[in-house]
Design a protein around this motif. Sequence first.
Motif, PDB file in Angstrom:
ATOM      1  N   LYS A 270      -7.760  -3.909   8.936  1.00  0.00           N
ATOM      2  CA  LYS A 270      -7.227  -4.811   9.948  1.00  0.00           C
ATOM      3  C   LYS A 270      -6.666  -6.106   9.370  1.00  0.00           C
ATOM      4  O   LYS A 270      -5.615  -6.591   9.806  1.00  0.00           O
ATOM      5  N   PHE A 271      -7.349  -6.690   8.410  1.00  0.00           N
ATOM      6  CA  PHE A 271      -6.983  -8.033   7.956  1.00  0.00           C
ATOM      7  C   PHE A 271      -6.074  -8.048   6.732  1.00  0.00           C
ATOM      8  O   PHE A 271      -5.526  -9.094   6.382  1.00  0.00           O
ATOM      9  N   ILE A 272      -5.927  -6.927   6.062  1.00  0.00           N
ATOM     10  CA  ILE A 272      -5.019  -6.852   4.922  1.00  0.00           C
ATOM     11  C   ILE A 272      -4.210  -5.563   5.014  1.00  0.00           C
ATOM     12  O   ILE A 272      -4.665  -4.573   5.588  1.00  0.00           O
ATOM     13  N   ASN A 273      -3.025  -5.585   4.457  1.00  0.00           N
ATOM     14  CA  ASN A 273      -2.143  -4.425   4.512  1.00  0.00           C
ATOM     15  C   ASN A 273      -2.231  -3.604   3.233  1.00  0.00           C
ATOM     16  O   ASN A 273      -1.220  -3.193   2.664  1.00  0.00           O
ATOM     17  N   LEU A 274      -3.463  -3.388   2.774  1.00  0.00           N
ATOM     18  CA  LEU A 274      -3.713  -2.625   1.562  1.00  0.00           C
ATOM     19  C   LEU A 274      -4.817  -1.613   1.816  1.00  0.00           C
ATOM     20  O   LEU A 274      -5.777  -1.902   2.547  1.00  0.00           O
ATOM     21  N   SER A 275      -4.703  -0.469   1.195  1.00  0.00           N
ATOM     22  CA  SER A 275      -5.800   0.501   1.222  1.00  0.00           C
ATOM     23  C   SER A 275      -6.865   0.062   0.217  1.00  0.00           C
ATOM     24  O   SER A 275      -6.630  -0.840  -0.610  1.00  0.00           O
ATOM     25  N   VAL A 276      -8.020   0.690   0.256  1.00  0.00           N
ATOM     26  CA  VAL A 276      -9.073   0.384  -0.708  1.00  0.00           C
ATOM     27  C   VAL A 276      -8.570   0.642  -2.131  1.00  0.00           C
ATOM     28  O   VAL A 276      -8.820  -0.159  -3.043  1.00  0.00           O
ATOM     29  N   GLU A 277      -7.859   1.733  -2.309  1.00  0.00           N
ATOM     30  CA  GLU A 277      -7.329   2.065  -3.647  1.00  0.00           C
ATOM     31  C   GLU A 277      -6.341   0.995  -4.127  1.00  0.00           C
ATOM     32  O   GLU A 277      -6.370   0.594  -5.298  1.00  0.00           O
TER      33      GLU A 277
ATOM     34  N   TYR B 211      -5.564 -17.781  -7.508  1.00  0.00           N
ATOM     35  CA  TYR B 211      -5.311 -17.848  -6.072  1.00  0.00           C
ATOM     36  C   TYR B 211      -4.200 -16.874  -5.704  1.00  0.00           C
ATOM     37  O   TYR B 211      -3.356 -16.526  -6.523  1.00  0.00           O
ATOM     38  N   PHE B 212      -4.274 -16.413  -4.456  1.00  0.00           N
ATOM     39  CA  PHE B 212      -3.316 -15.454  -3.925  1.00  0.00           C
ATOM     40  C   PHE B 212      -2.645 -16.057  -2.698  1.00  0.00           C
ATOM     41  O   PHE B 212      -3.322 -16.663  -1.857  1.00  0.00           O
ATOM     42  N   ASP B 213      -1.355 -15.877  -2.577  1.00  0.00           N
ATOM     43  CA  ASP B 213      -0.627 -16.279  -1.375  1.00  0.00           C
ATOM     44  C   ASP B 213      -0.336 -15.055  -0.517  1.00  0.00           C
ATOM     45  O   ASP B 213      -0.063 -13.962  -1.032  1.00  0.00           O
ATOM     46  N   ASN B 214      -0.401 -15.260   0.805  1.00  0.00           N
ATOM     47  CA  ASN B 214      -0.075 -14.207   1.775  1.00  0.00           C
ATOM     48  C   ASN B 214      -0.890 -12.935   1.535  1.00  0.00           C
ATOM     49  O   ASN B 214      -0.390 -11.815   1.675  1.00  0.00           O
ATOM     50  N   PHE B 215      -2.152 -13.110   1.202  1.00  0.00           N
ATOM     51  CA  PHE B 215      -3.047 -11.988   0.927  1.00  0.00           C
ATOM     52  C   PHE B 215      -3.446 -11.274   2.223  1.00  0.00           C
ATOM     53  O   PHE B 215      -3.599 -10.060   2.248  1.00  0.00           O
ATOM     54  N   PHE B 216      -3.589 -12.050   3.297  1.00  0.00           N
ATOM     55  CA  PHE B 216      -4.071 -11.500   4.556  1.00  0.00           C
ATOM     56  C   PHE B 216      -2.931 -11.328   5.561  1.00  0.00           C
ATOM     57  O   PHE B 216      -1.850 -11.917   5.411  1.00  0.00           O
ATOM     58  N   ASN B 217      -3.186 -10.545   6.569  1.00  0.00           N
ATOM     59  CA  ASN B 217      -2.245 -10.362   7.664  1.00  0.00           C
ATOM     60  C   ASN B 217      -2.045 -11.707   8.367  1.00  0.00           C
ATOM     61  O   ASN B 217      -2.995 -12.250   8.940  1.00  0.00           O
ATOM     62  N   PRO B 218      -0.837 -12.291   8.338  1.00  0.00           N
ATOM     63  CA  PRO B 218      -0.642 -13.645   8.893  1.00  0.00           C
ATOM     64  C   PRO B 218      -0.898 -13.729  10.390  1.00  0.00           C
ATOM     65  O   PRO B 218      -1.352 -14.773  10.874  1.00  0.00           O
ATOM     66  N   GLU B 219      -0.617 -12.668  11.127  1.00  0.00           N
ATOM     67  CA  GLU B 219      -0.870 -12.700  12.573  1.00  0.00           C
ATOM     68  C   GLU B 219      -2.368 -12.798  12.856  1.00  0.00           C
ATOM     69  O   GLU B 219      -2.797 -13.561  13.725  1.00  0.00           O
ATOM     70  N   ARG B 220      -3.154 -12.034  12.103  1.00  0.00           N
ATOM     71  CA  ARG B 220      -4.605 -12.090  12.285  1.00  0.00           C
ATOM     72  C   ARG B 220      -5.153 -13.450  11.875  1.00  0.00           C
ATOM     73  O   ARG B 220      -6.038 -14.007  12.528  1.00  0.00           O
ATOM     74  N   LEU B 221      -4.616 -13.996  10.781  1.00  0.00           N
ATOM     75  CA  LEU B 221      -5.104 -15.291  10.314  1.00  0.00           C
ATOM     76  C   LEU B 221      -4.721 -16.399  11.297  1.00  0.00           C
ATOM     77  O   LEU B 221      -5.468 -17.367  11.479  1.00  0.00           O
ATOM     78  N   SER B 222      -3.582 -16.244  11.962  1.00  0.00           N
ATOM     79  CA  SER B 222      -3.184 -17.219  12.985  1.00  0.00           C
ATOM     80  C   SER B 222      -4.149 -17.198  14.164  1.00  0.00           C
ATOM     81  O   SER B 222      -4.457 -18.249  14.750  1.00  0.00           O
ATOM     82  N   GLU B 223      -4.639 -16.022  14.504  1.00  0.00           N
ATOM     83  CA  GLU B 223      -5.633 -15.927  15.568  1.00  0.00           C
ATOM     84  C   GLU B 223      -6.927 -16.628  15.191  1.00  0.00           C
ATOM     85  O   GLU B 223      -7.572 -17.275  16.024  1.00  0.00           O
TER      86      GLU B 223
END
Length: 269
Positions: free
Chosen positions: A2-9, A32-44
Amino acid sequence: MKFINLSVEELHALAKSKHQEYESANPFPNIYFDNFFNPERLSEILDEFPDMSKRPDLKFEDTNQIKLASKGEYRFGEETREFMHFLNSQPFLEFLSILTGIDALIPDPYFEGGGCHQIMPGGLLKIHADFNKNKLTNLDRRLNVLVYLNKDWNEEWGGHFELWDTEMKHSVKKILPLFNRMAIFTTTDFSYHGHPDALKCPQDRNRKSLALYYYTNGRPSYEINAGLENHSTLFKARPYQDKSRISVKEIVKQITPPILYNAAKKITR
């Protein structure tokens, strides 16, 4: 997920590709990582960030810090709680272990010292090494993850996360607390860091972040300051800066036992 656009692999592969960069970073292992998470979810999550400014029990204010911090998870909104649980989950713990080389990381479900952090205009957190033991579990603190939630942040406002050399001579790295930026670093008795300069943002803005800490049962001896095997936060003065900024009143407060200081305040009112 849900929070990231990556599979476990894919998450594991990313950690492997960044391991050397993390391990060799100065002044101590960090990344540090930029844009690691889904921005829509992080905005919520940002939308439901708790207003802690009217809660004196959540305020930390002394000569070393002026900040607000939640306690436990009960003040989290629904999305925030789910997000924080994800950051304590097996897939994310595996990502952190592969990235950092620290095996068998244990999350803190109590969010002791972690959770929602907020710094208002004029606030700060001076350079320090973190407390090294979880007081509830007695586990050793090994890793910090900070997720920043500040949209349209102006660099002139400050709020940089600073990493300092072990001799406290200079700042080696500064990270601006931009929205959807995640900072990760190894915590030892010598990993000095903080947000040491007063925040200069407008009165209607503030610096928001989420903080998570990870532990192991035991730690390497080279991470320990001999004689300080179990300590609280260790604040360090910056050369030619923090020492000169401490007022006479603050010095008196530091060297006077609290019971005498409080009694003197009542007499002088």
